[in-house]
Design an enzyme around this catalytic site. Structure first.
Site, PDB file in Angstrom:
ATOM      1  CB  THR A   1      29.447   5.265  48.468  1.00 52.43           C
ATOM      2  OG1 THR A   1      28.645   4.593  48.877  1.00 52.43           O
ATOM      3  CG2 THR A   1      30.037   4.244  47.182  1.00 52.43           C
ATOM      4  CG  ASP A   2      27.990   3.085  53.214  1.00 53.13           C
ATOM      5  OD1 ASP A   2      27.442   3.357  52.091  1.00 53.13           O
ATOM      6  OD2 ASP A   2      27.531   3.272  54.256  1.00 53.13           O
ATOM      7  CD  GLU A   3      24.851   2.774  48.228  1.00 49.31           C
ATOM      8  OE1 GLU A   3      24.782   1.782  47.207  1.00 49.31           O
ATOM      9  OE2 GLU A   3      24.320   3.856  48.451  1.00 49.31           O
TER      10      GLU A   3
ATOM     11  CG  ASP B   1      12.963  -4.591  48.785  1.00 54.51           C
ATOM     12  OD1 ASP B   1      13.396  -3.413  48.723  1.00 54.51           O
ATOM     13  OD2 ASP B   1      13.490  -5.360  49.560  1.00 54.51           O
TER      14      ASP B   1
ATOM     15  CE1 TYR C   1      27.136   5.866  43.445  1.00 63.76           C
ATOM     16  CE2 TYR C   1      26.196   4.458  45.159  1.00 63.76           C
ATOM     17  CZ  TYR C   1      27.177   5.647  44.598  1.00 63.76           C
ATOM     18  OH  TYR C   1      27.518   6.331  45.520  1.00 63.76           O
TER      19      TYR C   1
ATOM     20  CE  LYS D   1      20.644   9.825  45.099  1.00 69.70           C
ATOM     21  NZ  LYS D   1      22.021  10.200  44.941  1.00 69.70           N
TER      22      LYS D   1
ATOM     23  CG  ASP E   1      28.633  19.540  38.058  1.00 66.58           C
ATOM     24  OD1 ASP E   1      28.622  19.145  39.234  1.00 66.58           O
ATOM     25  OD2 ASP E   1      27.899  19.047  37.177  1.00 66.58           O
TER      26      ASP E   1
ATOM     27  CE  LYS F   1      31.943   6.674  44.164  1.00 65.06           C
ATOM     28  NZ  LYS F   1      31.996   8.040  43.751  1.00 65.06           N
TER      29      LYS F   1
ATOM     30  CB  ALA G   1      32.380  14.350  38.877  1.00 64.84           C
ATOM     31  CB  ALA G   2      29.705   9.919  41.099  1.00 63.99           C
TER      32      ALA G   2
ATOM     33  CB  ILE H   1      35.407  13.864  35.171  1.00 63.65           C
ATOM     34  CG1 ILE H   1      34.328  12.695  35.247  1.00 63.65           C
ATOM     35  CG2 ILE H   1      35.117  14.881  36.307  1.00 63.65           C
ATOM     36  CD1 ILE H   1      34.510  11.760  36.286  1.00 63.65           C
TER      37      ILE H   1
ATOM     38  CG  ASN I   1      22.417   6.372  52.873  1.00 68.45           C
ATOM     39  OD1 ASN I   1      23.358   5.575  52.456  1.00 68.45           O
ATOM     40  ND2 ASN I   1      21.208   6.460  52.555  1.00 68.45           N
TER      41      ASN I   1
ATOM     42  CG  HIS J   1      16.841  -2.312  49.076  1.00 63.48           C
ATOM     43  ND1 HIS J   1      15.776  -2.213  49.554  1.00 63.48           N
ATOM     44  CD2 HIS J   1      17.579  -1.326  49.487  1.00 63.48           C
ATOM     45  CE1 HIS J   1      15.815  -0.978  50.111  1.00 63.48           C
ATOM     46  NE2 HIS J   1      17.054  -0.482  49.935  1.00 63.48           N
TER      47      HIS J   1
HETATM   48  N1  LIG Z   1      24.865  11.244  48.664  1.00 67.92           N
HETATM   49  C1  LIG Z   1      25.337  10.316  49.431  1.00 67.92           C
HETATM   50  O1  LIG Z   1      24.659   9.998  50.405  1.00 67.92           O
HETATM   51  C2  LIG Z   1      26.850   9.740  49.317  1.00 67.92           C
HETATM   52  C3  LIG Z   1      27.402   8.974  50.066  1.00 67.92           C
HETATM   53  C4  LIG Z   1      28.707   8.499  49.891  1.00 67.92           C
HETATM   54  C5  LIG Z   1      29.389   8.960  48.979  1.00 67.92           C
HETATM   55  N2  LIG Z   1      28.877   9.656  47.877  1.00 67.92           N
HETATM   56  C6  LIG Z   1      29.650  10.046  46.794  1.00 67.92           C
HETATM   57  O2  LIG Z   1      29.605  11.428  46.805  1.00 67.92           O
HETATM   58  C7  LIG Z   1      29.781  11.939  45.650  1.00 67.92           C
HETATM   59  C8  LIG Z   1      28.802  12.874  45.281  1.00 67.92           C
HETATM   60  O3  LIG Z   1      27.564  12.486  45.598  1.00 67.92           O
HETATM   61  P1  LIG Z   1      26.247  13.351  45.526  1.00 67.92           P
HETATM   62  O4  LIG Z   1      25.314  12.708  46.321  1.00 67.92           O
HETATM   63  O5  LIG Z   1      26.659  14.961  45.724  1.00 67.92           O
HETATM   64  O6  LIG Z   1      25.791  13.302  43.754  1.00 67.92           O
HETATM   65  P2  LIG Z   1      25.030  14.172  42.919  1.00 67.92           P
HETATM   66  O7  LIG Z   1      24.355  13.285  42.014  1.00 67.92           O
HETATM   67  O8  LIG Z   1      24.015  15.128  43.814  1.00 67.92           O
HETATM   68  O9  LIG Z   1      26.173  14.946  42.380  1.00 67.92           O
HETATM   69  C9  LIG Z   1      26.934  14.722  41.064  1.00 67.92           C
HETATM   70  C10 LIG Z   1      27.540  15.731  40.548  1.00 67.92           C
HETATM   71  O10 LIG Z   1      28.306  15.096  39.548  1.00 67.92           O
HETATM   72  C11 LIG Z   1      28.457  15.797  38.427  1.00 67.92           C
HETATM   73  N3  LIG Z   1      28.716  15.140  37.258  1.00 67.92           N
HETATM   74  C12 LIG Z   1      28.168  13.664  36.768  1.00 67.92           C
HETATM   75  N4  LIG Z   1      28.712  13.457  35.631  1.00 67.92           N
HETATM   76  C13 LIG Z   1      29.696  13.919  35.366  1.00 67.92           C
HETATM   77  C14 LIG Z   1      30.894  13.850  34.524  1.00 67.92           C
HETATM   78  N5  LIG Z   1      31.060  12.950  33.649  1.00 67.92           N
HETATM   79  N6  LIG Z   1      31.627  15.104  34.587  1.00 67.92           N
HETATM   80  C15 LIG Z   1      31.579  16.154  35.515  1.00 67.92           C
HETATM   81  N7  LIG Z   1      30.399  16.168  36.507  1.00 67.92           N
HETATM   82  C16 LIG Z   1      29.714  15.121  36.330  1.00 67.92           C
HETATM   83  C17 LIG Z   1      26.715  15.981  38.158  1.00 67.92           C
HETATM   84  O11 LIG Z   1      26.470  17.224  37.263  1.00 67.92           O
HETATM   85  C18 LIG Z   1      26.580  16.580  39.594  1.00 67.92           C
HETATM   86  O12 LIG Z   1      26.619  17.971  39.942  1.00 67.92           O
HETATM   87  C19 LIG Z   1      29.674  10.991  44.599  1.00 67.92           C
HETATM   88  O13 LIG Z   1      30.986  10.458  44.399  1.00 67.92           O
HETATM   89  C20 LIG Z   1      29.091   9.855  45.445  1.00 67.92           C
HETATM   90  O14 LIG Z   1      29.398   8.356  44.669  1.00 67.92           O
HETATM   91  C21 LIG Z   1      27.672  10.175  48.013  1.00 67.92           C
END
Ligand SMILES: NC(=O)c1ccc[n+]([C@@H]2O[C@H](COP(=O)([O-])OP(=O)(O)OC[C@H]3O[C@@H](n4cnc5c(N)ncnc54)[C@H](O)[C@@H]3O)[C@@H](O)[C@H]2O)c1
Length: 352
Positions: A132-134, A282, A160, A199, A34, A164, A85-86, A65, A189, A286
Protein backbone atom coordinates in the site's frame (compact mmCIF):
# COMPACT_ATOMS: atom_id res chain seq x y z
CA UNK A 1 -1.34 -24.31 -17.08
CA UNK A 2 0.08 -21.79 -14.57
CA UNK A 3 -1.10 -22.20 -10.99
CA UNK A 4 -1.52 -19.05 -8.94
CA UNK A 5 -1.90 -19.13 -5.19
CA UNK A 6 -3.92 -16.05 -4.28
CA UNK A 7 -4.00 -15.29 -0.57
CA UNK A 8 -6.95 -13.25 0.68
CA UNK A 9 -8.96 -14.07 -2.45
CA UNK A 10 -12.28 -13.77 -0.63
CA UNK A 11 -11.70 -10.11 0.26
CA UNK A 12 -12.44 -6.99 -1.75
CA UNK A 13 -9.43 -6.82 -4.06
CA UNK A 14 -8.78 -10.55 -3.91
CA UNK A 15 -12.24 -11.55 -5.14
CA UNK A 16 -12.08 -9.03 -7.98
CA UNK A 17 -8.63 -10.38 -8.84
CA UNK A 18 -9.78 -14.02 -8.83
CA UNK A 19 -12.55 -13.20 -11.32
CA UNK A 20 -10.26 -11.01 -13.40
CA UNK A 21 -7.64 -13.74 -13.80
CA UNK A 22 -10.16 -16.51 -14.53
CA UNK A 23 -11.83 -14.36 -17.19
CA UNK A 24 -8.65 -13.04 -18.79
CA UNK A 25 -6.12 -15.89 -18.48
CA UNK A 26 -7.66 -19.18 -19.71
CA UNK A 27 -4.34 -20.93 -19.06
CA UNK A 28 -4.28 -19.99 -15.36
CA UNK A 29 -5.69 -21.99 -12.49
CA UNK A 30 -6.22 -20.53 -9.06
CA UNK A 31 -5.91 -21.72 -5.49
CA UNK A 32 -7.66 -19.18 -3.29
CA UNK A 33 -6.30 -19.40 0.26
CA UNK A 34 -8.33 -17.34 2.70
CA UNK A 35 -8.96 -17.61 6.43
CA UNK A 36 -12.40 -15.98 6.07
CA UNK A 37 -11.87 -13.39 8.78
CA UNK A 38 -14.67 -10.83 9.18
CA UNK A 39 -13.72 -9.25 5.81
CA UNK A 40 -13.52 -12.50 3.84
CA UNK A 41 -16.82 -13.18 2.09
CA UNK A 42 -17.42 -16.07 -0.28
CA UNK A 43 -20.57 -14.36 -1.55
CA UNK A 44 -18.09 -12.15 -3.45
CA UNK A 45 -17.31 -15.24 -5.51
CA UNK A 46 -20.76 -16.80 -5.63
CA UNK A 47 -21.30 -19.00 -8.67
CA UNK A 48 -17.63 -19.34 -9.65
CA UNK A 49 -17.24 -22.98 -8.80
CA UNK A 50 -20.43 -23.88 -10.64
CA UNK A 51 -19.49 -21.91 -13.77
CA UNK A 52 -18.33 -24.45 -16.40
CA UNK A 53 -15.76 -21.95 -17.73
CA UNK A 54 -14.03 -21.72 -14.38
CA UNK A 55 -14.91 -24.67 -12.15
CA UNK A 56 -11.96 -26.87 -13.19
CA UNK A 57 -9.53 -23.97 -12.73
CA UNK A 58 -10.67 -22.68 -9.35
CA UNK A 59 -10.20 -24.13 -5.87
CA UNK A 60 -10.96 -22.57 -2.51
CA UNK A 61 -8.93 -23.50 0.56
CA UNK A 62 -9.98 -22.15 3.93
CA UNK A 63 -6.86 -21.55 5.97
CA UNK A 64 -4.43 -19.17 7.58
CA UNK A 65 -1.30 -17.85 5.86
CA UNK A 66 0.53 -18.34 9.16
CA UNK A 67 -0.22 -22.09 9.16
CA UNK A 68 3.05 -23.59 7.92
CA UNK A 69 1.76 -27.19 7.76
CA UNK A 70 -1.05 -26.11 5.49
CA UNK A 71 1.22 -23.97 3.32
CA UNK A 72 3.89 -26.53 2.39
CA UNK A 73 1.78 -28.79 0.10
CA UNK A 74 -0.06 -25.81 -1.39
CA UNK A 75 3.16 -24.06 -2.34
CA UNK A 76 4.47 -27.23 -3.99
CA UNK A 77 1.56 -26.91 -6.44
CA UNK A 78 2.08 -23.17 -6.98
CA UNK A 79 3.95 -21.34 -9.74
CA UNK A 80 3.07 -17.75 -8.81
CA UNK A 81 2.06 -16.37 -5.41
CA UNK A 82 -0.13 -13.27 -5.32
CA UNK A 83 -0.11 -12.27 -1.67
CA UNK A 84 -3.08 -10.09 -0.71
CA UNK A 85 -4.25 -11.56 2.60
CA UNK A 86 -4.05 -8.93 5.29
CA UNK A 87 -5.76 -7.13 8.08
CA UNK A 88 -6.57 -4.02 6.08
CA UNK A 89 -8.59 -1.48 8.03
CA UNK A 90 -6.70 1.42 9.67
CA UNK A 91 -9.40 2.12 12.28
CA UNK A 92 -9.30 -1.48 13.50
CA UNK A 93 -5.51 -1.30 13.78
CA UNK A 94 -5.87 1.72 16.06
CA UNK A 95 -8.21 -0.24 18.33
CA UNK A 96 -6.05 -3.40 18.36
CA UNK A 97 -2.87 -3.87 16.36
CA UNK A 98 -2.18 -7.48 17.44
CA UNK A 99 -4.05 -9.17 14.52
CA UNK A 100 -2.22 -6.84 12.13
CA UNK A 101 1.20 -7.92 13.33
CA UNK A 102 0.13 -11.56 13.36
CA UNK A 103 -1.26 -11.71 9.82
CA UNK A 104 0.60 -8.96 8.00
CA UNK A 105 4.03 -9.58 9.50
CA UNK A 106 4.18 -13.16 10.79
CA UNK A 107 1.81 -14.44 8.10
CA UNK A 108 3.92 -12.88 5.34
CA UNK A 109 7.05 -14.35 6.89
CA UNK A 110 5.49 -17.85 6.96
CA UNK A 111 4.35 -17.50 3.36
CA UNK A 112 7.79 -16.33 2.19
CA UNK A 113 9.45 -19.26 3.95
CA UNK A 114 7.02 -21.78 2.46
CA UNK A 115 7.43 -20.27 -1.01
CA UNK A 116 11.21 -20.49 -0.74
CA UNK A 117 11.32 -24.09 0.49
CA UNK A 118 8.73 -25.35 -2.02
CA UNK A 119 9.47 -27.51 -5.09
CA UNK A 120 12.27 -29.32 -3.23
CA UNK A 121 14.04 -26.06 -2.40
CA UNK A 122 13.80 -24.53 -5.89
CA UNK A 123 10.97 -22.25 -4.75
CA UNK A 124 8.11 -20.65 -6.66
CA UNK A 125 8.66 -18.84 -9.97
CA UNK A 126 7.29 -15.45 -8.78
CA UNK A 127 6.04 -13.98 -5.52
CA UNK A 128 4.03 -10.76 -5.79
CA UNK A 129 3.48 -8.92 -2.53
CA UNK A 130 0.50 -6.53 -2.65
CA UNK A 131 1.24 -3.54 -0.45
CA UNK A 132 0.00 0.00 0.00
CA UNK A 133 1.00 3.63 -0.48
CA UNK A 134 0.35 4.08 3.24
CA UNK A 135 3.83 2.70 4.03
CA UNK A 136 5.28 5.99 2.76
CA UNK A 137 3.55 8.09 5.43
CA UNK A 138 1.90 11.42 4.77
CA UNK A 139 2.42 14.35 2.39
CA UNK A 140 1.61 17.99 3.23
CA UNK A 141 -1.53 19.51 1.71
CA UNK A 142 0.34 22.65 0.62
CA UNK A 143 2.89 20.80 -1.56
CA UNK A 144 0.84 19.41 -4.47
CA UNK A 145 4.11 18.98 -6.38
CA UNK A 146 5.20 16.15 -4.02
CA UNK A 147 4.24 12.53 -4.73
CA UNK A 148 5.43 9.18 -3.42
CA UNK A 149 7.96 7.48 -5.68
CA UNK A 150 9.40 4.00 -5.13
CA UNK A 151 12.45 5.73 -3.57
CA UNK A 152 10.45 7.67 -0.97
CA UNK A 153 11.53 6.57 2.52
CA UNK A 154 9.20 4.20 4.35
CA UNK A 155 7.59 6.22 7.18
CA UNK A 156 4.36 4.49 8.22
CA UNK A 157 2.13 6.34 10.68
CA UNK A 158 -0.67 3.91 11.59
CA UNK A 159 -0.30 0.41 13.07
CA UNK A 160 -1.81 -0.92 9.81
CA UNK A 161 0.78 0.90 7.70
CA UNK A 162 3.57 -0.13 10.08
CA UNK A 163 2.62 -3.80 9.77
CA UNK A 164 2.48 -3.54 5.96
CA UNK A 165 5.87 -1.76 5.96
CA UNK A 166 7.33 -4.58 8.04
CA UNK A 167 6.01 -7.11 5.53
CA UNK A 168 7.50 -5.09 2.66
CA UNK A 169 10.88 -5.20 4.38
CA UNK A 170 10.69 -8.98 4.87
CA UNK A 171 9.94 -9.30 1.14
CA UNK A 172 12.89 -7.05 0.32
CA UNK A 173 15.15 -9.12 2.60
CA UNK A 174 14.00 -12.33 0.89
CA UNK A 175 15.27 -10.94 -2.41
CA UNK A 176 18.61 -9.78 -1.10
CA UNK A 177 19.32 -12.71 1.24
CA UNK A 178 17.80 -15.66 -0.60
CA UNK A 179 17.49 -14.29 -4.16
CA UNK A 180 13.78 -15.00 -4.12
CA UNK A 181 11.92 -13.78 -7.24
CA UNK A 182 9.78 -11.29 -5.31
CA UNK A 183 8.01 -8.16 -6.54
CA UNK A 184 6.18 -5.57 -4.44
CA UNK A 185 3.30 -3.33 -5.48
CA UNK A 186 2.20 -0.24 -3.54
CA UNK A 187 -1.22 1.02 -4.48
CA UNK A 188 -3.43 3.92 -3.52
CA UNK A 189 -7.06 3.69 -2.29
CA UNK A 190 -9.22 1.28 -4.28
CA UNK A 191 -12.90 1.62 -5.05
CA UNK A 192 -15.34 -0.69 -6.82
CA UNK A 193 -17.70 -3.61 -6.18
CA UNK A 194 -17.49 -5.99 -3.17
CA UNK A 195 -15.69 -3.63 -0.77
CA UNK A 196 -16.47 -4.33 2.87
CA UNK A 197 -18.93 -1.65 4.03
CA UNK A 198 -16.66 -0.37 6.80
CA UNK A 199 -14.62 1.47 4.15
CA UNK A 200 -15.67 4.98 3.23
CA UNK A 201 -17.45 4.61 -0.14
CA UNK A 202 -19.64 1.55 0.62
CA UNK A 203 -20.19 2.78 4.19
CA UNK A 204 -21.47 6.14 3.01
CA UNK A 205 -23.63 4.76 0.19
CA UNK A 206 -25.24 2.10 2.37
CA UNK A 207 -25.77 4.53 5.27
CA UNK A 208 -27.55 6.91 2.92
CA UNK A 209 -29.77 4.15 1.51
CA UNK A 210 -30.67 3.31 5.12
CA UNK A 211 -31.55 6.98 5.77
CA UNK A 212 -28.55 7.56 8.00
CA UNK A 213 -25.99 10.38 7.95
CA UNK A 214 -22.39 9.89 6.84
CA UNK A 215 -19.61 10.35 9.42
CA UNK A 216 -16.86 12.56 7.99
CA UNK A 217 -13.55 12.68 9.86
CA UNK A 218 -12.22 16.06 11.03
CA UNK A 219 -12.23 18.92 8.54
CA UNK A 220 -12.64 16.54 5.56
CA UNK A 221 -9.55 17.99 3.87
CA UNK A 222 -7.50 14.76 3.94
CA UNK A 223 -6.62 13.77 0.40
CA UNK A 224 -6.48 10.28 -1.10
CA UNK A 225 -5.71 9.05 -4.60
CA UNK A 226 -8.48 6.76 -5.91
CA UNK A 227 -8.04 3.82 -8.29
CA UNK A 228 -10.70 1.44 -9.59
CA UNK A 229 -10.12 -2.06 -8.23
CA UNK A 230 -10.01 -3.61 -11.73
CA UNK A 231 -7.26 -1.20 -12.73
CA UNK A 232 -5.40 -2.41 -9.65
CA UNK A 233 -6.03 -6.05 -10.60
CA UNK A 234 -4.71 -5.45 -14.09
CA UNK A 235 -1.63 -3.73 -12.67
CA UNK A 236 -0.90 -6.60 -10.26
CA UNK A 237 -1.18 -9.14 -13.08
CA UNK A 238 1.09 -6.98 -15.26
CA UNK A 239 3.70 -6.89 -12.50
CA UNK A 240 3.38 -10.65 -11.99
CA UNK A 241 3.92 -11.35 -15.67
CA UNK A 242 6.35 -8.63 -16.74
CA UNK A 243 7.86 -6.95 -13.67
CA UNK A 244 11.54 -7.13 -12.80
CA UNK A 245 12.17 -9.26 -9.72
CA UNK A 246 13.34 -7.42 -6.63
CA UNK A 247 11.57 -4.24 -7.73
CA UNK A 248 8.82 -2.15 -6.16
CA UNK A 249 6.07 -0.73 -8.41
CA UNK A 250 3.80 2.12 -7.31
CA UNK A 251 0.23 1.92 -8.64
CA UNK A 252 -2.08 4.93 -8.65
CA UNK A 253 -4.97 6.59 -10.41
CA UNK A 254 -3.63 10.16 -10.64
CA UNK A 255 -7.01 10.93 -9.12
CA UNK A 256 -6.59 12.90 -5.90
CA UNK A 257 -9.73 13.91 -3.99
CA UNK A 258 -10.32 15.35 -0.55
CA UNK A 259 -12.64 13.30 1.66
CA UNK A 260 -15.06 16.23 1.62
CA UNK A 261 -15.14 16.33 -2.19
CA UNK A 262 -15.62 12.55 -2.28
CA UNK A 263 -18.49 12.78 0.21
CA UNK A 264 -20.22 15.59 -1.66
CA UNK A 265 -19.87 13.69 -4.94
CA UNK A 266 -21.54 10.61 -3.40
CA UNK A 267 -24.35 12.77 -1.98
CA UNK A 268 -24.88 14.43 -5.37
CA UNK A 269 -24.99 11.11 -7.24
CA UNK A 270 -27.56 9.80 -4.77
CA UNK A 271 -29.63 13.01 -4.81
CA UNK A 272 -29.05 13.65 -1.09
CA UNK A 273 -28.46 17.02 0.59
CA UNK A 274 -25.09 18.03 2.00
CA UNK A 275 -26.79 18.29 5.40
CA UNK A 276 -26.45 14.48 5.56
CA UNK A 277 -22.76 15.00 6.46
CA UNK A 278 -22.11 14.37 10.15
CA UNK A 279 -18.67 15.73 11.13
CA UNK A 280 -16.97 13.43 13.67
CA UNK A 281 -13.76 13.60 15.68
CA UNK A 282 -10.73 13.06 13.47
CA UNK A 283 -9.05 9.65 13.22
CA UNK A 284 -6.01 9.45 15.52
CA UNK A 285 -2.82 10.21 13.58
CA UNK A 286 -4.82 10.76 10.39
CA UNK A 287 -2.45 11.05 7.41
CA UNK A 288 -3.09 14.28 5.53
CA UNK A 289 -2.39 13.34 1.95
CA UNK A 290 -1.32 10.35 -0.14
CA UNK A 291 -0.27 10.86 -3.76
CA UNK A 292 1.35 8.30 -6.02
CA UNK A 293 3.85 8.78 -8.80
CA UNK A 294 3.08 5.73 -10.95
CA UNK A 295 5.41 6.64 -13.82
CA UNK A 296 7.71 3.63 -13.26
CA UNK A 297 5.05 0.99 -13.97
CA UNK A 298 3.85 2.97 -16.97
CA UNK A 299 7.36 3.43 -18.36
CA UNK A 300 8.65 -0.08 -17.71
CA UNK A 301 5.54 -2.24 -18.07
CA UNK A 302 3.15 -0.11 -20.12
CA UNK A 303 0.34 -0.12 -17.53
CA UNK A 304 -1.91 2.87 -16.95
CA UNK A 305 -5.40 3.09 -15.47
CA UNK A 306 -8.35 2.99 -17.88
CA UNK A 307 -11.34 2.51 -15.54
CA UNK A 308 -10.75 5.10 -12.80
CA UNK A 309 -11.81 8.42 -14.40
CA UNK A 310 -14.22 10.44 -12.26
CA UNK A 311 -17.07 11.19 -12.03
CA UNK A 312 -18.21 8.22 -14.18
CA UNK A 313 -16.21 5.53 -12.36
CA UNK A 314 -17.40 6.75 -8.96
CA UNK A 315 -20.99 6.89 -10.15
CA UNK A 316 -20.82 3.32 -11.50
CA UNK A 317 -19.53 2.13 -8.13
CA UNK A 318 -22.20 3.99 -6.17
CA UNK A 319 -24.84 2.50 -8.46
CA UNK A 320 -23.39 -0.99 -7.97
CA UNK A 321 -24.01 -0.75 -4.21
CA UNK A 322 -27.47 0.68 -4.83
CA UNK A 323 -28.30 -2.24 -7.15
CA UNK A 324 -26.74 -4.94 -4.95
CA UNK A 325 -28.45 -4.28 -1.64
CA UNK A 326 -28.77 -7.98 -0.91
CA UNK A 327 -24.98 -8.35 -0.98
CA UNK A 328 -24.22 -5.55 1.51
CA UNK A 329 -27.27 -6.21 3.69
CA UNK A 330 -25.93 -9.74 4.20
CA UNK A 331 -22.60 -8.26 5.23
CA UNK A 332 -24.06 -5.68 7.58
CA UNK A 333 -26.37 -8.26 9.21
CA UNK A 334 -23.70 -10.98 9.42
CA UNK A 335 -25.71 -13.36 7.19
CA UNK A 336 -22.75 -13.67 4.80
CA UNK A 337 -21.15 -16.03 7.27
CA UNK A 338 -24.06 -18.47 6.78
CA UNK A 339 -23.40 -18.57 3.03
CA UNK A 340 -20.01 -20.09 3.69
CA UNK A 341 -21.46 -22.72 6.00
CA UNK A 342 -24.25 -23.68 3.58
CA UNK A 343 -22.18 -23.70 0.41
CA UNK A 344 -18.84 -24.98 1.58
CA UNK A 345 -18.90 -26.77 4.89
CA UNK A 346 -17.66 -30.29 4.42
CA UNK A 347 -16.67 -29.70 0.77
CA UNK A 348 -13.65 -27.45 1.10
CA UNK A 349 -10.16 -28.38 2.14
CA UNK A 350 -9.90 -26.87 5.56
CA UNK A 351 -6.64 -25.84 7.13
CA UNK A 352 -5.93 -26.06 10.83
N1 LIG B 1 -8.35 -1.67 -0.24
C1 LIG B 1 -7.42 -0.80 -0.62
O1 LIG B 1 -7.74 0.35 -0.96
C2 LIG B 1 -5.98 -1.22 -0.70
C3 LIG B 1 -5.04 -0.34 -1.27
C4 LIG B 1 -3.71 -0.74 -1.38
C5 LIG B 1 -3.32 -1.99 -0.94
N2 LIG B 1 -4.24 -2.82 -0.36
C6 LIG B 1 -3.77 -4.16 0.07
O2 LIG B 1 -4.46 -5.10 -0.73
C7 LIG B 1 -4.70 -6.30 0.02
C8 LIG B 1 -6.18 -6.63 -0.01
O3 LIG B 1 -6.93 -5.56 0.55
P1 LIG B 1 -8.51 -5.60 0.63
O4 LIG B 1 -8.99 -4.21 0.68
O5 LIG B 1 -9.03 -6.51 -0.40
O6 LIG B 1 -8.69 -6.26 2.08
P2 LIG B 1 -9.91 -7.09 2.67
O7 LIG B 1 -9.89 -6.84 4.13
O8 LIG B 1 -11.16 -6.83 1.91
O9 LIG B 1 -9.51 -8.61 2.40
C9 LIG B 1 -8.50 -9.27 3.11
C10 LIG B 1 -8.70 -10.78 2.94
O10 LIG B 1 -7.63 -11.45 3.62
C11 LIG B 1 -8.16 -12.52 4.36
N3 LIG B 1 -7.27 -12.80 5.50
C12 LIG B 1 -7.03 -11.99 6.56
N4 LIG B 1 -6.17 -12.59 7.41
C13 LIG B 1 -5.85 -13.78 6.84
C14 LIG B 1 -4.97 -14.83 7.22
N5 LIG B 1 -4.26 -14.78 8.37
N6 LIG B 1 -4.84 -15.89 6.40
C15 LIG B 1 -5.57 -15.98 5.24
N7 LIG B 1 -6.41 -15.01 4.85
C16 LIG B 1 -6.55 -13.91 5.63
C17 LIG B 1 -9.54 -12.05 4.79
O11 LIG B 1 -10.39 -13.14 5.14
C18 LIG B 1 -10.00 -11.30 3.56
O12 LIG B 1 -10.67 -12.14 2.65
C19 LIG B 1 -4.16 -6.03 1.43
O13 LIG B 1 -2.89 -6.61 1.50
C20 LIG B 1 -4.09 -4.53 1.51
O14 LIG B 1 -3.06 -4.11 2.39
C21 LIG B 1 -5.56 -2.47 -0.24
Amino acid sequence: MTTMLITGGAGFIGSNFVRYVLENRPDASIINLDALTYSGNLENLAGLDEDPRFASRYEFVKGDIADRDLLAPLLDRTDIVIHMAAESHVDRSILDSAPFVRTNVLGTQALLDAARHSHAGKGVARFVHVSTDEVYGSLPLDRPDLKFTEDTPIQPNSPYAASKAASDLLVRAAFHTFHMPVLTTRCSNNFGPYQFPEKVIPLFVTNLIEGRKVPLYGDGKNVRDWLHVLDHCEAILTVAEKGRVGEVYNIGGDNERSNLDLTRAILDIMGKGHDMIQPVEDRKGHDRRYAIDASKIERELGWRPTRSAWPDALEQTVRWYMANAEWWRHVKSGAYREFYKQQYSGRERVGA
